[in-house]
Design a protein around this motif. Structure first.
Motif, PDB file in Angstrom:
ATOM      1  N   ALA A 157       0.829  -1.214   0.000  1.00 30.45           N
ATOM      2  CA  ALA A 157       0.000   0.000   0.000  1.00 30.45           C
ATOM      3  C   ALA A 157       0.859   1.257   0.000  1.00 30.45           C
ATOM      4  N   ILE A 158       1.910   1.268   0.807  1.00 27.90           N
ATOM      5  CA  ILE A 158       2.801   2.429   0.854  1.00 27.90           C
ATOM      6  C   ILE A 158       3.496   2.628  -0.484  1.00 27.90           C
ATOM      7  N   LYS A 159       3.934   1.543  -1.106  1.00 35.13           N
ATOM      8  CA  LYS A 159       4.587   1.656  -2.418  1.00 35.13           C
ATOM      9  C   LYS A 159       3.611   2.174  -3.477  1.00 35.13           C
ATOM     10  N   ILE A 160       2.379   1.702  -3.444  1.00 39.00           N
ATOM     11  CA  ILE A 160       1.375   2.179  -4.411  1.00 39.00           C
ATOM     12  C   ILE A 160       1.116   3.662  -4.208  1.00 39.00           C
ATOM     13  N   ILE A 161       0.976   4.080  -2.961  1.00 36.04           N
ATOM     14  CA  ILE A 161       0.748   5.500  -2.670  1.00 36.04           C
ATOM     15  C   ILE A 161       1.937   6.334  -3.139  1.00 36.04           C
TER      16      ILE A 161
ATOM     17  N   VAL B 211       4.057   5.621  -5.579  1.00 36.50           N
ATOM     18  CA  VAL B 211       4.035   5.684  -7.046  1.00 36.50           C
ATOM     19  C   VAL B 211       2.958   6.659  -7.520  1.00 36.50           C
ATOM     20  N   ILE B 212       1.803   6.646  -6.902  1.00 33.06           N
ATOM     21  CA  ILE B 212       0.728   7.571  -7.277  1.00 33.06           C
ATOM     22  C   ILE B 212       1.162   9.013  -7.043  1.00 33.06           C
ATOM     23  N   MET B 213       1.850   9.258  -5.937  1.00 33.52           N
ATOM     24  CA  MET B 213       2.323  10.614  -5.653  1.00 33.52           C
ATOM     25  C   MET B 213       3.354  11.060  -6.691  1.00 33.52           C
ATOM     26  N   ILE B 214       4.239  10.164  -7.086  1.00 32.80           N
ATOM     27  CA  ILE B 214       5.242  10.501  -8.104  1.00 32.80           C
ATOM     28  C   ILE B 214       4.561  10.792  -9.435  1.00 32.80           C
ATOM     29  N   ILE B 215       3.621   9.963  -9.827  1.00 35.16           N
ATOM     30  CA  ILE B 215       2.912  10.165 -11.085  1.00 35.16           C
ATOM     31  C   ILE B 215       2.118  11.460 -11.059  1.00 35.16           C
TER      32      ILE B 215
END
Length: 112
Positions: free
Chosen positions: A97-101, A103-107
């Motif tokens: 979940a932290i990694k997905i968040i 990646v979403i923040m970077i995108i």
């Protein structure tokens, strides 16, 4: 008819594996009543919590009756392994979940 008479005193305690991994634990122990977890989810918060508590209370009885165990120690060790599995899945879930968040923040920053 009281079926708890056949259950050793050493296994008459709350089953955290049944509480935490309810329907998965139930399928593995051939206790398909644990699939009631899904309709219980229709009652927000109280439904899943109440049915999980019930599974925790009845879990050791169901697990003891589900198969022939070599010993009480083996039984308790197996049930403790269910809690360990939940802990590993919980930690992995948070990491993912932290990694997905992240990646979403970077995108989302790249689009600005």
């Amino acid at each position: 008819m009281d079926t708890t008479k056949n259950i050793p005193e050493e296994v008459r305690h709350f089953n955290w594996g049944a509480f935490l991994l309810n329907w998965i634990w139930g399928i593995m122990h051939k206790k398909y009543i644990t699939l009631l977890y899904f309709p219980a989810c229709l009652i927000p918060l109280a439904g899943p919590l109440a049915i999980s508590i019930w599974f925790g209370i009845e879990g050791n009885k169901w697990a003891w009756e589900s198969q022939q165990w070599d010993s009480v120690e083996k039984f308790n060790q197996t049930q403790q392994n269910w809690v360990r599995l939940w802990f590993v899945l919980f930690i992995l879930g948070w990491i993912i979940a932290i990694k997905i968040i992240y990646v979403i923040m970077i995108i989302s920053n790249m689009k600005l």
